[in-house]
Motif scaffolding. Structure first.
Motif, PDB file in Angstrom:
ATOM      1  N   ILE A 127      -3.124   4.755  -3.124  1.00 22.05           N
ATOM      2  CA  ILE A 127      -4.248   5.459  -2.511  1.00 22.05           C
ATOM      3  C   ILE A 127      -4.009   6.957  -2.619  1.00 22.05           C
ATOM      4  O   ILE A 127      -2.982   7.471  -2.154  1.00 22.05           O
ATOM      5  CB  ILE A 127      -4.401   5.048  -1.035  1.00 22.05           C
ATOM      6  N   GLY A 128      -4.918   7.679  -3.260  1.00 24.31           N
ATOM      7  CA  GLY A 128      -4.785   9.125  -3.393  1.00 24.31           C
ATOM      8  C   GLY A 128      -5.739   9.674  -4.434  1.00 24.31           C
ATOM      9  O   GLY A 128      -6.443   8.926  -5.130  1.00 24.31           O
ATOM     10  N   PRO A 129      -5.784  11.001  -4.585  1.00 27.09           N
ATOM     11  CA  PRO A 129      -6.664  11.619  -5.578  1.00 27.09           C
ATOM     12  C   PRO A 129      -6.374  11.099  -6.986  1.00 27.09           C
ATOM     13  O   PRO A 129      -5.223  10.972  -7.391  1.00 27.09           O
ATOM     14  CB  PRO A 129      -6.335  13.111  -5.454  1.00 27.09           C
ATOM     15  N   ARG A 130      -7.438  10.772  -7.720  1.00 27.43           N
ATOM     16  CA  ARG A 130      -7.379  10.275  -9.086  1.00 27.43           C
ATOM     17  C   ARG A 130      -6.617   8.947  -9.191  1.00 27.43           C
ATOM     18  O   ARG A 130      -6.178   8.569 -10.271  1.00 27.43           O
ATOM     19  CB  ARG A 130      -6.769  11.318 -10.030  1.00 27.43           C
ATOM     20  N   CYS A 131      -6.491   8.247  -8.089  1.00 26.60           N
ATOM     21  CA  CYS A 131      -5.920   6.899  -8.078  1.00 26.60           C
ATOM     22  C   CYS A 131      -7.064   5.888  -8.005  1.00 26.60           C
ATOM     23  O   CYS A 131      -8.240   6.264  -7.945  1.00 26.60           O
ATOM     24  CB  CYS A 131      -4.974   6.732  -6.895  1.00 26.60           C
ATOM     25  N   LEU A 185       0.848  -1.188   0.000  1.00 28.80           N
ATOM     26  CA  LEU A 185       0.000   0.000   0.000  1.00 28.80           C
ATOM     27  C   LEU A 185       0.882   1.235   0.000  1.00 28.80           C
ATOM     28  O   LEU A 185       1.830   1.334   0.795  1.00 28.80           O
ATOM     29  CB  LEU A 185      -0.902   0.023   1.234  1.00 28.80           C
ATOM     30  N   THR A 186       0.600   2.159  -0.874  1.00 24.93           N
ATOM     31  CA  THR A 186       1.385   3.386  -0.947  1.00 24.93           C
ATOM     32  C   THR A 186       0.486   4.526  -1.407  1.00 24.93           C
ATOM     33  O   THR A 186      -0.726   4.338  -1.634  1.00 24.93           O
ATOM     34  CB  THR A 186       2.588   3.206  -1.902  1.00 24.93           C
ATOM     35  N   GLY A 187       1.078   5.735  -1.519  1.00 24.90           N
ATOM     36  CA  GLY A 187       0.328   6.907  -1.944  1.00 24.90           C
ATOM     37  C   GLY A 187       0.864   7.461  -3.251  1.00 24.90           C
ATOM     38  O   GLY A 187       1.686   6.827  -3.934  1.00 24.90           O
ATOM     39  N   ILE A 236       2.462   6.799   7.699  1.00 25.18           N
ATOM     40  CA  ILE A 236       3.531   6.984   6.721  1.00 25.18           C
ATOM     41  C   ILE A 236       3.181   8.190   5.853  1.00 25.18           C
ATOM     42  O   ILE A 236       2.038   8.635   5.813  1.00 25.18           O
ATOM     43  CB  ILE A 236       3.733   5.738   5.824  1.00 25.18           C
ATOM     44  N   ARG A 237       4.196   8.697   5.141  1.00 29.33           N
ATOM     45  CA  ARG A 237       3.962   9.783   4.196  1.00 29.33           C
ATOM     46  C   ARG A 237       3.408   9.234   2.885  1.00 29.33           C
ATOM     47  O   ARG A 237       3.388   8.023   2.661  1.00 29.33           O
ATOM     48  CB  ARG A 237       5.282  10.535   3.951  1.00 29.33           C
ATOM     49  N   ASP A 238       2.994  10.131   2.000  1.00 28.47           N
ATOM     50  CA  ASP A 238       2.469   9.704   0.709  1.00 28.47           C
ATOM     51  C   ASP A 238       3.493   8.916  -0.096  1.00 28.47           C
ATOM     52  O   ASP A 238       3.134   8.091  -0.936  1.00 28.47           O
ATOM     53  CB  ASP A 238       2.015  10.920  -0.112  1.00 28.47           C
ATOM     54  N   GLY A 239       4.761   9.156   0.162  1.00 28.42           N
ATOM     55  CA  GLY A 239       5.803   8.438  -0.552  1.00 28.42           C
ATOM     56  C   GLY A 239       6.295   7.204   0.178  1.00 28.42           C
ATOM     57  O   GLY A 239       7.254   6.552  -0.273  1.00 28.42           O
ATOM     58  N   GLY A 240       5.656   6.874   1.290  1.00 25.63           N
ATOM     59  CA  GLY A 240       6.032   5.680   2.045  1.00 25.63           C
ATOM     60  C   GLY A 240       5.302   4.449   1.545  1.00 25.63           C
ATOM     61  O   GLY A 240       4.543   4.494   0.571  1.00 25.63           O
ATOM     62  N   ALA A 241       5.510   3.329   2.228  1.00 27.99           N
ATOM     63  CA  ALA A 241       4.888   2.078   1.801  1.00 27.99           C
ATOM     64  C   ALA A 241       4.663   1.169   2.991  1.00 27.99           C
ATOM     65  O   ALA A 241       5.444   1.161   3.951  1.00 27.99           O
ATOM     66  CB  ALA A 241       5.756   1.368   0.761  1.00 27.99           C
ATOM     67  N   LEU A 242       3.579   0.406   2.906  1.00 31.39           N
ATOM     68  CA  LEU A 242       3.290  -0.653   3.871  1.00 31.39           C
ATOM     69  C   LEU A 242       3.240  -1.975   3.123  1.00 31.39           C
ATOM     70  O   LEU A 242       2.544  -2.087   2.100  1.00 31.39           O
ATOM     71  CB  LEU A 242       1.944  -0.423   4.556  1.00 31.39           C
ATOM     72  N   LEU A 243       3.943  -2.964   3.620  1.00 32.90           N
ATOM     73  CA  LEU A 243       3.874  -4.314   3.072  1.00 32.90           C
ATOM     74  C   LEU A 243       3.019  -5.145   4.021  1.00 32.90           C
ATOM     75  O   LEU A 243       3.381  -5.326   5.192  1.00 32.90           O
ATOM     76  CB  LEU A 243       5.267  -4.914   2.934  1.00 32.90           C
ATOM     77  N   VAL A 244       1.889  -5.631   3.529  1.00 34.92           N
ATOM     78  CA  VAL A 244       0.912  -6.318   4.376  1.00 34.92           C
ATOM     79  C   VAL A 244       0.876  -7.798   4.019  1.00 34.92           C
ATOM     80  O   VAL A 244       0.793  -8.170   2.845  1.00 34.92           O
ATOM     81  CB  VAL A 244      -0.487  -5.696   4.202  1.00 34.92           C
ATOM     82  N   ARG A 245       0.930  -8.650   5.024  1.00 30.23           N
ATOM     83  CA  ARG A 245       0.922 -10.097   4.839  1.00 30.23           C
ATOM     84  C   ARG A 245      -0.474 -10.595   4.464  1.00 30.23           C
ATOM     85  O   ARG A 245      -1.463  -9.878   4.638  1.00 30.23           O
ATOM     86  CB  ARG A 245       1.377 -10.800   6.128  1.00 30.23           C
TER      87      ARG A 245
END
Length: 584
Positions: A526-530, A498-500, A545-554
């Motif tokens: 996830i974000g406007p026009r996404c 998941l990221t922005g 996290i920031r819009d430029g960050g990322a989450l890796l989900v199991r």
């Protein structure tokens, strides 16, 4: 040579075994599940179904979740725990339970797309078992596990067909023991346990009777009946549990564990029912009578080699807090994706070590909590004056004293209110259900400190994306306006990144890795026009996290790794995280 071969053999079709079979079959793993009995649960033992378990059913498919709701008693009817002298008698007090207090209800609504409910085991087990078989799992009833031998390549299990008496062997890559509180698989494996079995005794009386006139105006799952001097149950407190509103019921009453289990016949059972209901003219239909023991035991290691145990085989405790089937199903959710990834070559075998690392602490936690909840009835008994004497007349007088117009009675009433309210640690412990955080080799926290709980961790769920925690739920919106949970974007047997808007490099790296390796890995921006929009700003507040960050989900919705912002080489960072988490 073995008579049958399969990837995974599961012993037991209870909540843990059937959930594991359903998940593995959904993930495309060849699975055989056996049951020594001719059919599934015959009595509605487990019933409280919390939000986290409903999320597992939701992950199996919305049709599975919806069918559970179809047969469940909805949360609104789970009501308030009632303390009374009988259903027809005087009410002593009550507490709002299972998310019914407005503040608790808000926490429930904010924490999950799923709703807790009351779904007896006689409905849950068939639902999971049917899901498993319809998706490809093989099943054999009246088939008894006898023994197993494992080697470097797999496990050879000897079974007996209880209809013919013939024995046969099953060769599997892995063996799962989900065979209950007297697990033979766990015993044969020599798993280490702490605690004690048989610390108390209880009897169940399942009966049918229309009790609407006593309860429909105060709907509840549990009615606690205090009757000083009762000849069963010591202090004289019995539980009348709703199975189906308002004509199917289960009475639970204790017996002295130091004595042989009581011989309860139909006449005695009807007397108990009439006494607790407080109506001598009712004619209950007794469906079954059984005895069971209260246990306080958990395994400190859950596997050995290629054999794993889960469910009641590893956590043995009373039904307090309603944690039994919930924890069992969640054990399966934790283990199934790991087995699938190892069997399909997506992960190294060391990934499976994380099952014990993650779930053994949970086993200890819920066994401790469930047994502590039993002890927390003590202050209620004390406040009612039931611990001051063993004489029934004196005990009743002590209870009656709360109605006096005296300073002592006022203090007693306050003590009763406080003692009943304290039972929220059993009947509204949302944090116990939702705050599970993992620490293992299958989590790459990278030294990020775990956030402290700002509220009571047993009572209140605290969402966080700290690696090891369950991904927070918030509602997002698709381009067509459809509303989806963040949990819906994840799971389903795959990893999800998941990221922005500022993290498109992360999403591109995830897609490249998936294409190169065949790893089940999706990317969502996830974000406007996404594809997904955070119109309410809830994800921005929850993601940490920031819009430029990322989450890796199991695949089990727990965060495996996170990056707070962009990095120079997203592909290298993501590969390193995946290799660490998957023991590649």
């Amino acid at each position: 040579m073995a008579d049958i071969t399969t990837d995974v053999l599961i012993v037991g079709t209870g909540p843990a075994g059937s959930a594991a079979a359903a998940l593995l079959a959904t993930y495309g793993v060849e699975t055989l599940v056996i049951n020594r009995y001719r059919w599934l649960a015959q009595t509605p033992r487990a019933h409280i179904t919390n939000q986290r378990t409903m999320e597992v059913l939701r992950d199996l498919g919305r049709e599975v979740e919806d069918e559970a709701y179809l047969f469940a008693v909805q949360q609104e009817l789970m009501g308030e725990n009632v303390f009374c002298t009988s259903l027809a008698g005087e009410e002593i007090g009550r507490m709002k339970s299972w998310g019914q207090h407005p503040l608790s209800k808000a926490e429930h609504l904010l924490s999950s797309p799923s709703r807790m409910n009351d779904l007896p085991q006689t409905f849950m087990e068939p639902l999971l078992f049917k899901t498993a078989c319809s998706r490809g799992a093989q099943a054999r009833m009246s088939t008894e596990y006898l023994s197993h031998v494992q080697d470097g390549d797999g496990v050879t299990t000897t079974c007996r067909d209880r209809l013919t008496g013939q024995t046969f062997t099953v060769r599997s890559t892995y063996l799962l023991g989900a065979d209950g509180g007297n697990s033979k698989v766990a015993a044969d494996l020599g798993l280490p346990f702490e605690g004690k079995m048989g610390v108390g005794g209880s009897m169940n009386i399942l009966f049918k009777a229309d009790l609407s006139r006593f309860v429909a105006h105060r709907p509840s799952v549990l009615y606690w009946v205090v009757q000083p001097g009762a000849d069963v149950g010591g202090i004289g407190m019995g539980l009348v549990r709703m199975v189906r509103p308002w004509n199917e019921w289960l009475i639970v009453w204790g017996y002295d564990i130091n004595q042989p289990p009581p011989d309860v016949d139909g006449a005695f059972a009807r007397k108990v029912v009439r006494d607790l209901v407080g109506s001598p003219d009712i004619d209950p239909e007794i469906r079954s009578i059984s005895t069971w023991t209260v246990n306080d035991m958990y395994a400190t290691r859950l596997s050995q080699g290629r054999v794993f145990c889960l469910g009641d085989a590893i956590h043995r405790h009373p039904p307090s807090n309603g944690l039994g089937s919930n924890t069992s199903i969640q054990d399966a959710f934790n283990l199934a994706w790991k087995l699938a990834f190892v069997l399909k070559g997506h992960a190294g075998a060391d990934l499976l070590e994380s099952f014990s690392q993650e779930r053994a602490p949970i086993a200890k936690q819920i066994v401790t909590r469930a047994n502590r909840s039993i002890g927390e009835f003590g202050p209620i008994f004390g406040a009612l004056g039931l611990l001051d004497s063993i004489d029934p007349v004196t005990m009743q007088a002590n209870m009656d004293a709360r109605c006096d117009d005296t300073a002592e009675a006022e203090a007693q009433r306050a003590a009763i209110r406080e003692a009943i309210a304290f039972k929220r640690y059993e009947f509204d412990a949302h944090g116990v259900e939702m705050n599970q955080r993992y620490r293992s080799g299958a989590v790459a926290a990278g030294g990020q400190p775990e956030p402290a709980f700002e509220k009571d961790a047993e009572l209140h769920y605290q969402p966080t994306t700290w690696p090891g925690a369950r991904l927070p739920h918030v509602w997002l919106y698709g381009a067509d306006g459809a509303k989806v949970s963040t949990l819906d974007l994840c799971g389903h047997g795959r990893f999800t990144l998941l990221t922005g808007i500022g993290g498109r490099a992360w999403a591109q790296a995830a897609r490249e890795i998936a294409a190169e390796t065949g790893l089940p890995l999706a990317a969502e921006v996830i974000g406007p026009r996404c594809d997904w929009q955070d119109l309410g700003g809830d994800w921005a507040r929850a993601s940490e996290i920031r819009d430029g960050g990322a989450l890796l989900v199991r695949p089990d919705h727990h965060v495996a790794w996170r990056a707070h912002g962009p990095v120079a080489d997203a592909g290298a960072a993501l590969r390193e995280a995946l290799n660490s988490v998957l023991s590649r």
